[in-house]
Design a protein around this motif. Structure first.
Motif, short mmCIF file in Angstrom:
data_model
loop_
_atom_site.label_atom_id
_atom_site.label_comp_id
_atom_site.label_asym_id
_atom_site.label_seq_id
_atom_site.Cartn_x
_atom_site.Cartn_y
_atom_site.Cartn_z
N SER A 83 0.84 -1.19 0.00
CA SER A 83 0.00 0.00 0.00
C SER A 83 0.88 1.25 0.00
N PRO A 84 0.35 2.40 -0.44
CA PRO A 84 1.14 3.63 -0.43
C PRO A 84 1.67 4.00 0.95
N ARG A 90 4.59 1.77 1.71
CA ARG A 90 5.67 2.12 0.79
C ARG A 90 6.41 3.35 1.27
N ARG A 91 5.65 4.34 1.74
CA ARG A 91 6.29 5.59 2.15
C ARG A 91 6.92 5.48 3.54
N PHE A 150 5.68 5.30 -6.65
CA PHE A 150 4.98 6.29 -5.84
C PHE A 150 3.95 7.07 -6.65
N ARG A 154 0.54 8.04 -8.07
CA ARG A 154 -0.72 7.93 -7.33
C ARG A 154 -1.49 6.71 -7.79
N ALA A 155 -2.10 6.02 -6.83
CA ALA A 155 -2.76 4.74 -7.12
C ALA A 155 -3.89 4.90 -8.11
N ASP A 205 -0.91 -0.87 -8.08
CA ASP A 205 -1.15 -0.82 -6.65
C ASP A 205 -2.49 -1.40 -6.27
N THR A 263 -4.41 10.33 2.10
CA THR A 263 -3.97 9.15 2.84
C THR A 263 -3.76 9.50 4.29
N GLU A 268 2.00 12.98 3.61
CA GLU A 268 1.56 11.82 2.87
C GLU A 268 0.70 12.16 1.68
N GLU A 303 -0.23 12.99 -1.80
CA GLU A 303 0.56 12.89 -3.02
C GLU A 303 -0.07 13.73 -4.12
#
Length: 902
Positions: free
Chosen positions: A280-281, A284-285, A318, A320-321, A345, A354, A408, A410
Motif C-alpha cells: 500500500s502507499p 511504501r512511504r 509512488f 498515485r494509485a 497498486d 492518505t 503523505e 501525493e
C-alpha cells in the motif's frame, strides 16, 4: 540402431588391424547384416532389443528415439501404451546420461500424447508425471536440473492438471526444502517453487508454498537458499497480493535486507520495485523508503550499485494509485523505453487523502555526505561462493537516519495531454519543531545531533591555532586543516584543536547560510532496521536537504532557495535526493562507472511520477546528464526525449528540452539515431513556429560519421514519411522534396525502396495543389523516367504503381502527368524495367475500370503497349504481360526480381 557389442563379437576371427587371417579384405558385411536384421524388426521389437543393451550409447539412442517410435505406431493405441511402459523401465536406468536424455524428451512426448492420443487421457499422469517428480530428487545434478526444466515447460504449456500439480508435485517440492534435505537439492527446489508460484496461482501458493518460503527466508545455515528467496521475493509478493505481503513477507524482507551476506542484500535491491508495487502507499512511504535508503548506504559496493540501478524504478511506484500513468520498464538495446499503463497498486478506489504517518515512520535513513560513502573501503567486500561472500553488514550511524519525509498527500499524475493538478499537503512536524529557532536556521542539522560546543578560551585559540587558521580563512582551508588533523584525533591536544577549528568552520557556514557539513568524526553506528529511533534523530520540518561537502556549486546558492527548488511532496524527499546525487562524479568512483546511464534510463519514469509541476526538481539533473562526457548517457536521453516531452507539455519542452534536442542533433551518430528514430514523435509536440525551424536542419541527417551506416538513412526516410503531416504542401515541396529525391538514388536497395514510398506520400500531400503537384511530377519524370541508370527508370515504374494502389492521386492526374512517360518504358533496353512495367500495367492499371473504358483517350496507347510487351523477346516480360497472376501484388514481385546495387 546397431549394437556395437555385436560388431565387436563379429571380429573375433580377425587380427588387431581388422583384416581376416586368410584374406586381406576388410570385414564389412557383418554390419550390413545387423542393419538388415533391425529393419525386419517392428518398432516395438527394436525398442525392446536395445533397451536391454549393455552399451550405454544404445540406451541413450533409445531414449532419444522414443518420440519417433510413437509417431510410427500412433494408429495403434495398444502399442502406444506398450511404448509408455518401456519408458517406465528406461527411467530406472542406472546411467545418469540415459536418465537425463529421457527427461529431455518427456515434454515432447507429453505434447504428442496431448495432441494425438485423446483416447489415452491418463498417459501423462500415469506414465510421465511420476518420472518427472521422481527425478526432482535424483542424486545426479544434471538429471535434477533437466527434470526441473521439464517441469516448468509442462506447466507453461498447461499439460498438467491442476489437481496433479497440487497433489503430486507441490508436496514433493515442499519436502525437498525440509531442513534435513540436501543443501543443493533444497536450493534448487526453492528456486522451482518461486518460479512455479506465478503459474499455479494465489490459492496454491498461499496454502502450500508461502509457509515454507517464509521459513527458508530465515535459513541461518544456507545463505544460498536465502539468496534464492531474495531474488524471487518480488514474484512471490505479486502472486500472494498486498495483504499477505504486508503481514507475512515484509518482515522477512527486512531481515533479508540486513543479511550478513552482501549477495542476499544485492538480490533484495534488484527486486525492490516488485515488492513495492505489491504494498500500500502508506507502507511504501513509511517503511520501504527507509529500508531502501539503507541499501543505498550499504557497505558493499555491489549492493549500492544494485540499489542505485533500482532507485528510479522504486520512485516510479509512488505514482498515485488512482492514476492511469503506471510505468513499466522495457529494455531495448540499452535505451530507455517507457510505456504507460495501469498502476499495479490496486488502490484506485482509495480516498485522495492518505492517513497521516507518525514522525518516527516518516524518518528515513539518509547518507548525509558523499564523502562518507567514499570513506568506506569498497575492497572489504568479501567474495564468497556464487558472488555472495560472507560479510557482516555495517550498520548505519545515527547521522544517517535523520532525514524526515514530507507529508503523505501525493500529487496526482495525469495522463499525457491533460493538465496536471496540484494539491498541497500539510507537513508533518517532527518532535524538535517545537524548539524556538529562527526560520533561517529551522532546518540546520547543527541543532539536532551535534554535541554542544564548549566555550572557547580566546587565549587557547591564539596559542594553539596558527595564524593561517584565523577565522578570516574561507571554509575550504578550514576543512583541509581539520582533515589533516583527524588521523591524530586520539591526541587530546589535537582533539582540542579540531574542536576549535570545527567551531570556527560552523561559524563560517552559518554566516554564509549553508547547512552544516557533518565535519565531526562519525559516532558508533546503530541498526538501521531497529523499530525504535533515538529521539535525537527527529529533526524539525519535513525534509533536510543533503549537503555534499565536496560540492563547490552549493556555495553560490542560498540554502533556502536551493531547498525550495527541490521541494515536492510526491515521493519521500530522501529518495529524490539520492536520485539527484547519481550525477555526482564521486558516485562513479564509489558506486558504478555507469551510474549516470542508469539515472538517465529511469529519468522519464521519475519525471512522470513527480509530474510536470515538479519538473524544477529534475531540471538541473537533466541538463547535467545531457552534457555528460559518456555518449551512452546522452544516447539514452536521446531515445527517451520524446517521452519526456509528452510528460512535460509544450511550454516546458520548448524551454528545457529543445536546447538539449538541438545539441543532440550535432552529436555522434550513436546519439543522433536516438533523436532520429523518434523525430516525428518529438516534433509533433512542438509549436508550429518552433517545428518549422527544423526544416532547415533535416538535410544534416544525410551526413553521417560512417558512410556505410545505411540504416541511418533508411530511418530518415521512414521518419520523413511521418513528418509529411506536420508541414504544409509548400513546405514539403521546398524542403522535403530534395531529401526524398536524394534518398531515392541511395546506393543501398533497402534505403531506395523506403524512399519510393516516401515519394508516393509526397504525391498524396501535394495532390491538393495542382501547381506544386505538376512541378513535382515533372521533376520526377526528368530525374527517374529519363535517368541514364536502369535502376532509376525502374524506380519510376514502381512509384507509378504505388501511387495508383495507394490512391495517392486521382486517375485523371495520373493519366495527365505519369502515364505517357510510363508507357515509353516499353522500349527500355533493360528487361528488369520492362518486367516491372508489365506487372504495373497488368496487375494495377487494368484492374481499374477507368482504363478499361473505351471513352478513355489513353486506352488505345495502353493496349498497344501491352501487346508490345506480350511479344517481347524476354520470357519473363511476356509472362507478366500475357497472364494475370491473380493475388500477387507488384510490391512483392518487384522486390523479388530486383537486385541490389549496394
Amino acid at each position: 540402431l546397431v549394437d556395437l557389442s555385436l560388431l565387436q563379437d563379429s571380429q573375433e576371427d580377425t587380427d588387431g588391424y581388422g583384416y581376416s587371417s586368410e584374406s586381406d579384405a576388410i570385414i564389412i558385411p557383418s554390419a550390413l547384416d545387423f542393419v538388415s536384421q533391425d529393419e525386419m524388426l517392428t518398432p516395438l521389437g527394436r525398442l525392446d532389443k536395445y533397451i536391454n543393451s549393455e552399451n550405454v550409447f544404445n540406451r541413450q539412442m533409445v531414449a532419444r528415439s522414443i518420440l519417433d517410435t510413437l509417431r510410427v505406431i500412433s494408429d495403434d493405441d495398444r502399442e502406444c501404451v506398450c511404448v509408455l511402459e518401456r519408458i517406465e523401465r528406461l527411467a530406472d536406468d542406472s546411467e545418469p546420461t540415459v536418465r537425463a536424455e529421457l527427461m529431455e524428451q518427456i515434454p515432447h512426448i507429453a505434447i504428442f500424447c496431448q495432441e494425438n492420443r485423446p483416447s489415452i487421457p491418463f498417459a501423462f499422469s500415469k506414465y510421465l508425471l511420476p518420472i518427472v517428480v521422481r527425478y526432482l530428487a535424483d542424486q545426479n545434478n544434471v538429471v535434477r536440473k533437466t527434470s526441473q526444466a521439464a517441469l516448468l515447460v509442462l506447466l507453461e504449456q498447461e499439460l498438467m492438471d491442476r489437481g496433479d500439480v497440487e497433489s503430486l508435485v507441490c508436496p514433493v517440492l515442499v519436502d525437498l526444502t525440509a531442513p534435513d534435505s540436501n543443501d543443493d537439492v533444497k536450493t534448487e527446489a526453492m528456486a522451482i517453487i518461486c518460479k512455479m508460484a506465478p503459474m499455479v496461482g494465489k490459492d496454491i501458493t498461499e496454502r502450500l508454498f508461502l509457509p515454507r518460503f517464509c521459513e527458508m527466508c530465515c535459513d541461518c545455515r544456507m545463505f544460498h537458499v536465502r539468496k534464492v528467496c531474495a531474488a524471487n521475493f518480488g514474484d512471490m509478493c505479486s502472486v500472494v497480493g498486498g495483504e499477505a505481503t504486508e503481514e507475512l513477507l515484509l518482515p522477512r524482507f527486512f531481515q533479508l535486507c540486513s543479511d550478513n551476506v552482501w549477495g542476499v542484500r544485492k538480490a533484495c535491491a534488484e527486486c525492490f520495485m516488485s515488492v513495492s508495487s505489491a504494498t500500500s502507499p502508506e507502507v511504501r512511504r513509511s517503511k520501504l523508503s527507509s529500508l531502501f535508503i539503507s541499501l543505498i548506504s550499504d557497505p558493499s559496493r555491489w549492493v549500492r550499485q544494485a540499489a542505485f540501478q533500482s532507485l528510479g524504478q522504486f520512485i516510479s511506484t509512488f505514482a498515485r494509485a488512482c492514476s492511469n500513468a503506471g510505468q513499466y520498464f522495457r529494455d531495448s538495446s540499452g535505451e530507455s523505453d517507457w510505456t504507460h499503463g495501469t498502476n499495479t497498486d490496486g488502490a484506485c478506489g482509495s480516498s485522495a487523502e492518505t492517513p497521516s504517518v507518525s514522525p518516527q515512520q516518516n524518518c528515513v535513513s539518509h547518507n548525509a555526505s558523499g564523502c562518507e560513502e567514499q570513506s568506506r573501503d569498497d575492497d572489504d567486500d568479501d567474495v564468497g561462493e556464487e558472488g555472495g561472500g560472507e560479510q557482516t553488514a555495517e550498520v548505519l550511524s545515527a547521522d544517517d537516519e535523520s532525514e524526515c519525509l514530507p507529508g503523505e498527500t501525493e500529487n496526482p499524475l495525469t495522463s499525457p495531454g491533460h493538465n496536471l493538478q496540484e494539491k498541497s499537503s500539510n507537513e508533518n512536524i517532527c518532535c524538535a519543531a517545537s524548539l524556538d529557532i529562527p526560520d533561517h536556521e529551522l532546518f540546520n542539522s547543527f541543532h539536532y545531533w551535534r554535541t554542544p560546543i564548549p566555550e572557547l578560551d580566546l587565549n587557547l585559540l591564539e596559542e594553539d591555532i596558527p595564524a593561517s587558521t584565523a577565522p578570516a580563512l574561507d571554509r575550504k582551508h578550514l576543512e583541509e586543516l581539520i582533515e589533516n588533523l583527524e588521523p591524530h584525533i586520539d591526541d587530546p591536544d589535537v582533539k582540542a584543536q579540531v574542536d576549535v577549528l570545527t567551531a570556527a568552520l560552523r561559524a563560517t557556514v552559518l554566516d554564509s547560510g549553508i547547512e552544516d557539513a557533518f565535519l565531526e568524526p562519525r559516532p558508533a553506528q546503530s541498526n538501521p532496521f531497529s523499530s525504535q529511533q533515538p529521539p535525537d534523530l527527529l529533526s524539525a520540518g519535513t525534509q533536510l536537504s543533503r549537503y555534499d561537502e565536496d560540492s563547490d556549486a552549493s556555495d553560490s546558492l542560498n540554502p533556502e532557495d536551493e531547498q525550495k527548488s527541490k521541494h515536492q511532496d510526491v515521493v519521500p524527499q530522501a529518495l529524490l535526493d539520492q536520485y539527484l546525487s547519481m550525477t555526482d562524479p564521486s558516485r562513479a568512483q564509489t558506486v558504478d562507472m555507469e551510474i549516470a546511464k542508469h539515472c538517465a534510463y529511469s529519468l522519464p519514469g521519475v519525471a512522470l511520477t513527480l509530474g510536470r509541476q515538479n519538473w524544477h526538481c529534475l531540471r538541473d539533473t537533466y541538463e547535467t546528464l545531457a552534457s555528460d562526457m559518456q555518449w551512452k548517457v546522452r544516447r539514452t536521453l536521446a531515445f527517451s526525449i520524446h517521452e519526456l516531452a509528452l510528460i512535460l507539455g509544450d511550454h516546458l519542452t520548448a524551454a528545457d528540452l529543445v536546447p538539449v534536442f538541438n545539441s543532440f542533433l550535432k552529436d555522434l551518430d550513436e546519439v543522433r539515431i536516438g533523436v532520429l528514430r523518434h523525430l516525428y514523435d518529438f516534433l509533433k509536440l512542438l509549436h508550429q513556429d518552433t517545428r518549422r525551424k527544423y526544416l532547415y536542419q533535416l538535410q544534416e541527417f544525410l551526413v553521417t560519421d560512417n558512410s556505410r551506416n545505411w540504416r541511418f538513412r533508411s530511418e530518415l526516410a521512414e521518419q520523413l514519411v511521418l513528418l509529411l503531416e506536420l508541414y504544409s504542401p509548400q513546405e514539403v515541396h521546398d524542403y522535403l522534396r530534395p531529401l526524398a529525391f536524394c534518398l531515392c538514388t541511395d546506393r543501398v536497395s533497402s534505403v531506395r525502396w523506403t524512399s519510393y514510398r516516401l515519394v508516393s506520400e509526397i504525391i498524396r500531400k501535394l495532390s491538393t495543389c495542382s501547381a506544386l503537384l505538376g512541378n513535382f511530377l515533372s521533376e520526377l519524370v526528368d530525374k527517374f523516367c529519363h535517368s541514364s541508370k536502369w535502376s532509376g527508370r525502374q524506380a519510376f515504374a514502381f512509384v507509378c504503381q504505388l501511387s495508383i494502389e495507394e490512391e495517392c492521386l486521382t486517375l485523371d492526374q495520373f493519366s495527365e502527368h505519369l502515364l505517357p512517360p510510363l508507357l515509353q518504358l516499353a522500349s527500355d533496353p533493360v528487361p528488369n524495367v520492362r518486367v516491372l512495367l508489365a506487372k504495373t500495367l497488368r496487375q494495377t492499371l487494368l484492374e481499374r475500370e477507368y482504363f478499361l473504358n473505351s471513352a478513355n483517350c489513353h486506352q488505345e496507347a495502353l493496349e498497344h503497349t501491352l501487346v508490345t510487351l506480350q511479344t517481347d523477346v524476354d520470357k519473363d516480360v511476356k509472362y507478366f504481360a500475357s497472364i494475370h497472376p491473380g493475388s500477387n501484388r507488384l510490391n512483392e514481385d518487384a522486390m523479388s526480381t530486383t537486385s541490389s546495387t549496394y
